[in-house]
Design a protein around this motif. Structure first.
Motif, PDB file in Angstrom:
ATOM      1  N   VAL A 172      -0.178   2.236   0.248  1.00 57.92           N
ATOM      2  CA  VAL A 172       1.126   1.635   0.548  1.00 57.92           C
ATOM      3  C   VAL A 172       1.656   0.960  -0.711  1.00 57.92           C
ATOM      4  CG1 VAL A 172       2.345  -0.058   1.984  1.00 57.92           C
ATOM      5  CG2 VAL A 172       0.377   1.185   2.931  1.00 57.92           C
ATOM      6  N   TYR A 173       2.909   1.214  -1.045  1.00 59.64           N
ATOM      7  CA  TYR A 173       3.586   0.476  -2.118  1.00 59.64           C
ATOM      8  C   TYR A 173       4.694  -0.357  -1.497  1.00 59.64           C
ATOM      9  CZ  TYR A 173       1.361   3.603  -5.511  1.00 59.64           C
ATOM     10  OH  TYR A 173       0.452   4.299  -6.263  1.00 59.64           O
ATOM     11  N   ILE A 174       4.689  -1.631  -1.830  1.00 58.39           N
ATOM     12  CA  ILE A 174       5.733  -2.530  -1.331  1.00 58.39           C
ATOM     13  C   ILE A 174       6.336  -3.271  -2.516  1.00 58.39           C
ATOM     14  CG2 ILE A 174       6.187  -4.627   0.026  1.00 58.39           C
ATOM     15  CD1 ILE A 174       5.657  -2.328   1.882  1.00 58.39           C
ATOM     16  N   GLY A 175       7.660  -3.344  -2.529  1.00 62.93           N
ATOM     17  CA  GLY A 175       8.353  -4.103  -3.573  1.00 62.93           C
ATOM     18  C   GLY A 175       9.661  -4.613  -3.020  1.00 62.93           C
ATOM     19  N   GLY A 176      10.637  -4.782  -3.880  1.00 61.33           N
ATOM     20  CA  GLY A 176      11.962  -5.179  -3.416  1.00 61.33           C
ATOM     21  C   GLY A 176      12.152  -6.670  -3.355  1.00 61.33           C
ATOM     22  N   ALA A 177      13.306  -7.060  -2.822  1.00 66.56           N
ATOM     23  CA  ALA A 177      13.735  -8.450  -2.907  1.00 66.56           C
ATOM     24  C   ALA A 177      13.541  -9.241  -1.625  1.00 66.56           C
ATOM     25  CB  ALA A 177      15.203  -8.497  -3.324  1.00 66.56           C
ATOM     26  N   ARG A 192      -5.114  -1.128   7.728  1.00 67.84           N
ATOM     27  CA  ARG A 192      -4.865   0.268   8.107  1.00 67.84           C
ATOM     28  C   ARG A 192      -4.643   1.168   6.894  1.00 67.84           C
ATOM     29  NH1 ARG A 192      -2.900  -3.224  11.760  1.00 67.84           N
ATOM     30  NH2 ARG A 192      -3.199  -2.778  13.974  1.00 67.84           N
ATOM     31  N   ALA A 193      -4.834   0.638   5.700  1.00 69.62           N
ATOM     32  CA  ALA A 193      -4.669   1.434   4.479  1.00 69.62           C
ATOM     33  C   ALA A 193      -5.852   1.175   3.558  1.00 69.62           C
ATOM     34  CB  ALA A 193      -3.366   1.062   3.784  1.00 69.62           C
ATOM     35  N   GLU A 194      -6.036   2.078   2.595  1.00 64.45           N
ATOM     36  CA  GLU A 194      -7.113   1.862   1.628  1.00 64.45           C
ATOM     37  C   GLU A 194      -6.639   0.931   0.502  1.00 64.45           C
ATOM     38  OE1 GLU A 194      -8.863   5.443   0.004  1.00 64.45           O
ATOM     39  OE2 GLU A 194     -10.661   4.329  -0.568  1.00 64.45           O
ATOM     40  N   HIS A 195      -5.376   1.114   0.114  1.00 66.12           N
ATOM     41  CA  HIS A 195      -4.815   0.281  -0.954  1.00 66.12           C
ATOM     42  C   HIS A 195      -3.392  -0.138  -0.617  1.00 66.12           C
ATOM     43  CE1 HIS A 195      -8.098   1.482  -3.611  1.00 66.12           C
ATOM     44  NE2 HIS A 195      -7.857   2.755  -3.299  1.00 66.12           N
ATOM     45  N   ILE A 196      -3.053  -1.391  -0.901  1.00 65.69           N
ATOM     46  CA  ILE A 196      -1.653  -1.825  -0.852  1.00 65.69           C
ATOM     47  C   ILE A 196      -1.316  -2.415  -2.206  1.00 65.69           C
ATOM     48  CG2 ILE A 196       0.062  -3.374   0.174  1.00 65.69           C
ATOM     49  CD1 ILE A 196      -1.134  -3.120   2.771  1.00 65.69           C
ATOM     50  N   ALA A 197      -0.361  -1.796  -2.897  1.00 65.59           N
ATOM     51  CA  ALA A 197       0.085  -2.306  -4.193  1.00 65.59           C
ATOM     52  C   ALA A 197       1.435  -2.975  -3.996  1.00 65.59           C
ATOM     53  CB  ALA A 197       0.198  -1.168  -5.204  1.00 65.59           C
ATOM     54  N   VAL A 198       1.535  -4.205  -4.464  1.00 62.07           N
ATOM     55  CA  VAL A 198       2.759  -4.974  -4.226  1.00 62.07           C
ATOM     56  C   VAL A 198       3.409  -5.380  -5.549  1.00 62.07           C
ATOM     57  CG1 VAL A 198       3.777  -6.951  -3.036  1.00 62.07           C
ATOM     58  CG2 VAL A 198       1.720  -5.870  -2.104  1.00 62.07           C
ATOM     59  N   GLY A 199       4.691  -5.079  -5.675  1.00 63.21           N
ATOM     60  CA  GLY A 199       5.480  -5.515  -6.826  1.00 63.21           C
ATOM     61  C   GLY A 199       6.711  -6.252  -6.338  1.00 63.21           C
TER      62      GLY A 199
END
Ligand code: ADP
Ligand code: MG
Length: 336
Positions: A172-177, A192-199
């Motif tokens: 999962v990639y999560i970013g934004g404002a 529920r995911a192996e990786h969550i990358a957050v920017g």
């Protein structure tokens, strides 16, 4: 969920179809004439299939929708007809912008009765408003036999498939404002995911200790370097960009919502661009959503490299956060 195939014989029926025409527009003056131009037709095109399904099965259709950019659909009608491949008349009519009526956002039953007047069944195909408890989304669905259109079926199938799939190789990639809408997604998907990358701003908020997210969770990937401007982190740095992008390489299933930085400014778009390219090249089943994320990916010419482009910004996030969406509940659907 009650779907269109359960609606029985549609021949001769009149359908109230809640559709999604909430597009960005541009007002231009040409030869001293003011023109209202649709800038992004993606959402409208996604409505075509269900509309033609209904017409091909002998139904007539009353379209109900809202638009935020302008008060009325009137100047947009010729463009809508062209994009939808129909002529407004007896078989297809378009009601005026539902949000012009205060009853819409109040989920007012009297307004819903006006909307469904003369119709036999209700079809909701506007996934993007399913997190809204509005009259055309919820109250109207209680007044007639109510069914999900093909787009809502597709959106819920794709997103629930993502949530329910085995954890392994799921990224999962999560970013934004809008951090407040992203944090609940991280909380729901981290198991529920192996990786969550957050920017983006969400990462800044987590790193500042403004959330309850456990920063020691090894599934959570936070930026380790940044592109700064006046003391504010406006993009993820080169080291974070490389490690975030590397996660896509081994993935089989990816969801992405939210740009990694303030991509509208070329100085802060490297993170977003690298993630878009990494997902596009990954060969994973990929789902992307969010108005700004889609325009960033589209500007890079990579949108067709994604398996599924969700029409739901807020609705997609609410779904991925495990929230029950009122518009889906009204169709008998509960999110996983
Ligand atoms: P989406 O529409 O894809 O759901 P959001 O609306 O949540 O995404 O956020 C998009 C906005 O976030 C963009 O306008 C982008 O400039 C901004 N943004 C992303 N990262 C940052 C950051 N670190 N600082 C400020 N703004 C950011
Ligand atoms: Mg946005």
């Amino acid at each position: 969920m009650r779907t269109l195939d359960q609606a029985g014989d549609l021949k001769g029926t009149k359908v109230l179809m809640r559709t999604d025409f909430d597009v960005p527009i541009e007002e231009v003056t040409r030869n001293e004439k003011r023109e209202t131009k649709i800038l992004e037709a993606f959402r409208i095109e996604k409505q075509k299939e269900t509309l033609h399904y209904l017409l091909d099965h002998g139904a007539s259709v009353v379209l109900a929708a809202h638009i935020s950019a302008v008060p009325s659909f009137e100047p947009l009608k010729p463009q809508l007809e062209q994009l939808l491949g129909v002529t407004f008349g007896e078989d297809v009519t378009l009601l005026e912008n539902t949000r012009q009526n205060p009853g819409e956002e109040a989920n007012d039953e009297a307004f819903a009765r006006e909307l469904v007047a003369g119709c036999d069944i209700y079809v909701n195909n506007a996934f993007a408003v399913c997190h809204r408890e509005h009259a055309s989304v919820v109250a109207a669905a209680t007044l007639l036999p109510a069914y999900a259109g093909l787009l809502i079926k597709e959106e819920t199938d794709m997103l629930s498939q993502f949530i329910d799939a085995p954890v392994q190789n799921k990224v999962v990639y999560i970013g934004g404002a809008k951090a407040s809408t992203k944090i609940p997604v991280i909380e729901h998907l981290i198991e529920r995911a192996e990786h969550i990358a957050v920017g983006g701003v969400a990462a800044n908020e987590i790193l500042a200790g403004n959330t309850n997210i456990d920063t020691k969770n090894t599934k959570l990937h936070l930026p380790t370097d940044f592109v700064m401007d006046a003391g504010i982190a406006l993009d993820i740095g080169p080291e974070s960009t490389r490690s975030f992008a590397a996660l896509a390489t081994g993935a089989s299933l990816i969801v992405w919502n939210g740009p990694m930085g303030r991509f509208e400014d070329a100085r802060f778009m490297a993170g977003t661009e690298a993630i878009a390219r990494a997902i596009a090249a990954s060969g994973a089943l990929s789902i992307v959503g969010g108005g700004d994320t889609i325009s960033a990916v589209d500007a890079l010419g990579l949108l067709d490299k994604f398996t599924f482009v969700s029409t739901g910004g807020g609705a997609m996030l609410a779904f991925l956060a495990g929230t029950q969406l009122p518009g889906l509940k009204a169709l008998g659907y509960y999110t996983p």
